[in-house]
Write a protein that holds these residues in place. Structure first.
Motif, PDB file in Angstrom:
ATOM      1  N   THR A   1     126.004  93.700  20.662  1.00  0.00           N
ATOM      2  CA  THR A   1     124.777  94.398  20.295  1.00  0.00           C
ATOM      3  C   THR A   1     123.686  93.401  19.930  1.00  0.00           C
ATOM      4  OG1 THR A   1     125.927  96.387  19.537  1.00  0.00           O
ATOM      5  CG2 THR A   1     123.718  96.004  18.654  1.00  0.00           C
ATOM      6  N   GLU A   2     124.042  92.411  19.122  1.00  0.00           N
ATOM      7  CA  GLU A   2     123.055  91.404  18.726  1.00  0.00           C
ATOM      8  C   GLU A   2     122.643  90.533  19.904  1.00  0.00           C
ATOM      9  OE1 GLU A   2     123.154  87.639  15.792  1.00  0.00           O
ATOM     10  OE2 GLU A   2     123.435  89.579  14.801  1.00  0.00           O
ATOM     11  N   LEU A   3     123.611  90.182  20.750  1.00  0.00           N
ATOM     12  CA  LEU A   3     123.297  89.372  21.931  1.00  0.00           C
ATOM     13  C   LEU A   3     122.270  90.086  22.802  1.00  0.00           C
ATOM     14  CD1 LEU A   3     123.944  86.954  23.872  1.00  0.00           C
ATOM     15  CD2 LEU A   3     125.647  88.468  24.923  1.00  0.00           C
ATOM     16  N   TRP A   4     122.486  91.371  23.049  1.00  0.00           N
ATOM     17  CA  TRP A   4     121.590  92.097  23.940  1.00  0.00           C
ATOM     18  C   TRP A   4     120.246  92.410  23.310  1.00  0.00           C
ATOM     19  CZ3 TRP A   4     121.413  91.828  28.794  1.00  0.00           C
ATOM     20  CH2 TRP A   4     122.576  91.546  29.507  1.00  0.00           C
ATOM     21  N   GLN A   5     120.177  92.469  22.008  1.00  0.00           N
ATOM     22  CA  GLN A   5     118.870  92.582  21.365  1.00  0.00           C
ATOM     23  C   GLN A   5     118.029  91.352  21.685  1.00  0.00           C
ATOM     24  OE1 GLN A   5     119.940  93.150  17.247  1.00  0.00           O
ATOM     25  NE2 GLN A   5     120.060  95.380  17.426  1.00  0.00           N
ATOM     26  N   GLY A   6     118.656  90.171  21.611  1.00  0.00           N
ATOM     27  CA  GLY A   6     117.953  88.937  21.932  1.00  0.00           C
ATOM     28  C   GLY A   6     117.641  88.812  23.405  1.00  0.00           C
ATOM     29  N   TYR A   7     118.622  89.102  24.245  1.00  0.00           N
ATOM     30  CA  TYR A   7     118.418  89.004  25.691  1.00  0.00           C
ATOM     31  C   TYR A   7     117.346  89.983  26.176  1.00  0.00           C
ATOM     32  CZ  TYR A   7     122.223  85.877  27.200  1.00  0.00           C
ATOM     33  OH  TYR A   7     123.012  84.789  27.462  1.00  0.00           O
ATOM     34  N   ASP A   8     117.399  91.224  25.703  1.00  0.00           N
ATOM     35  CA  ASP A   8     116.424  92.220  26.151  1.00  0.00           C
ATOM     36  C   ASP A   8     115.006  91.816  25.758  1.00  0.00           C
ATOM     37  OD1 ASP A   8     118.323  93.812  27.373  1.00  0.00           O
ATOM     38  OD2 ASP A   8     118.568  95.148  25.654  1.00  0.00           O
ATOM     39  N   THR A   9     114.861  91.205  24.588  1.00  0.00           N
ATOM     40  CA  THR A   9     113.548  90.713  24.167  1.00  0.00           C
ATOM     41  C   THR A   9     113.042  89.639  25.114  1.00  0.00           C
ATOM     42  OG1 THR A   9     113.991  91.218  21.841  1.00  0.00           O
ATOM     43  CG2 THR A   9     112.266  89.603  22.299  1.00  0.00           C
ATOM     44  N   VAL A  10     113.933  88.719  25.497  1.00  0.00           N
ATOM     45  CA  VAL A  10     113.564  87.659  26.440  1.00  0.00           C
ATOM     46  C   VAL A  10     113.183  88.255  27.792  1.00  0.00           C
ATOM     47  CG1 VAL A  10     114.455  85.709  27.779  1.00  0.00           C
ATOM     48  CG2 VAL A  10     114.953  85.869  25.329  1.00  0.00           C
TER      49      VAL A  10
ATOM     50  N   THR B   1     112.366  81.829  31.379  1.00  0.00           N
ATOM     51  CA  THR B   1     113.370  82.849  31.060  1.00  0.00           C
ATOM     52  C   THR B   1     114.749  82.215  30.919  1.00  0.00           C
ATOM     53  OG1 THR B   1     112.122  84.570  32.220  1.00  0.00           O
ATOM     54  CG2 THR B   1     114.455  84.996  31.835  1.00  0.00           C
ATOM     55  N   ILE B   2     115.105  81.328  31.853  1.00  0.00           N
ATOM     56  CA  ILE B   2     116.390  80.624  31.754  1.00  0.00           C
ATOM     57  C   ILE B   2     116.463  79.833  30.450  1.00  0.00           C
ATOM     58  CG2 ILE B   2     117.760  78.724  32.718  1.00  0.00           C
ATOM     59  CD1 ILE B   2     118.086  81.243  34.329  1.00  0.00           C
TER      60      ILE B   2
END
Length: 216
Positions: free
Chosen positions: A84-93, A103-104
């Motif tokens: 959940t935390e990983l995807w919060q960060g990834y989705d923001t990026v 992005t990379i």
């Protein structure tokens, strides 16, 4: 997330003797899950019993059942919190509208931050996700992996199309290389070490994107 369902432990830990669950403080619950994550990461999910987790936490196995109905519940909470935390960060990026190289860079940096925050959970995911994802309760691991692959492959493809990356780049091979060399860091990284996650990401990106040979 899948519905939590109690599962049977070993004969030494019969379901019938489990205590009614009570609410622990968020801090105490986090401490117990952090302890369980370290035991799972070190010994493997199948080899870990509730008794081993309780021993590591300095409590009786029966007392641990006041807080969690099974080791499966603990593992579920550990992995789902990490993702959940990983995807919060990834989705923001991914929503930031950055160029492919940027992005990379941001995804790699976010990955190392997650290793810093959830090193044991990352190690568990690396070792256990393939066989766990076959279980209905942990099917979200497979869903997350597919979403992860789509995000990285899409960014690499966009970089090739924009001529930010080489035209002869093997997209899938590059994705696997980047994925594996980032997340394997969970096997050696320790929070509070000599380098911050951002510094490790910077050094890593320098090698991946610019190489290690001196340019003439």
């Amino acid at each position: 997330m899948p519905t939590n369902k109690p599962t049977a432990e070993s004969p030494a830990e019969p379901t019938a003797k489990r205590k009614p669950q009570v609410s622990a403080s968020p801090e105490r619950r986090r401490e117990l899950l952090d302890t369980a994550a370290e035991v799972f990461a070190a010994q493997g999910y199948n080899a870990t019993t509730v008794r081993k987790i309780a021993d590591a936490a300095g409590m009786l196995a029966g007392s641990l059942y006041y807080h969690f109905d099974s080791k499966e519940s603990m593992l579920d909470e550990i992995l789902s919190a990490f993702l959940t935390e990983l995807w919060q960060g990834y989705d923001t990026v991914l929503a930031a509208g950055l160029g492919p190289r940027e992005t990379i860079e941001a995804l790699v940096t976010e990955s190392f931050r997650e290793i810093d925050r959830h090193r044991a959970a990352v190690a568990i995911y690396q070792k256990e996700s393939r066989h766990l994802s076959a279980q209905p309760r942990f099917h979200y691991l497979s869903d997350s992996q597919q979403k992860f692959e789509k995000a990285w492959l899409g960014t690499l493809e966009r970089g090739v199309a924009a001529k930010a990356f080489r035209a002869d780049l093997d997209i899938r091979l590059t994705y696997r290389f980047v994925r594996d060399t980032v997340w394997v860091a969970a096997s050696w990284y320790r929070p509070g070490g000599q380098h911050s996650p951002e510094e490790i990401a910077r050094q890593y990106l320098s090698m991946v994107l610019d190489g290690i040979a001196v340019r003439s």
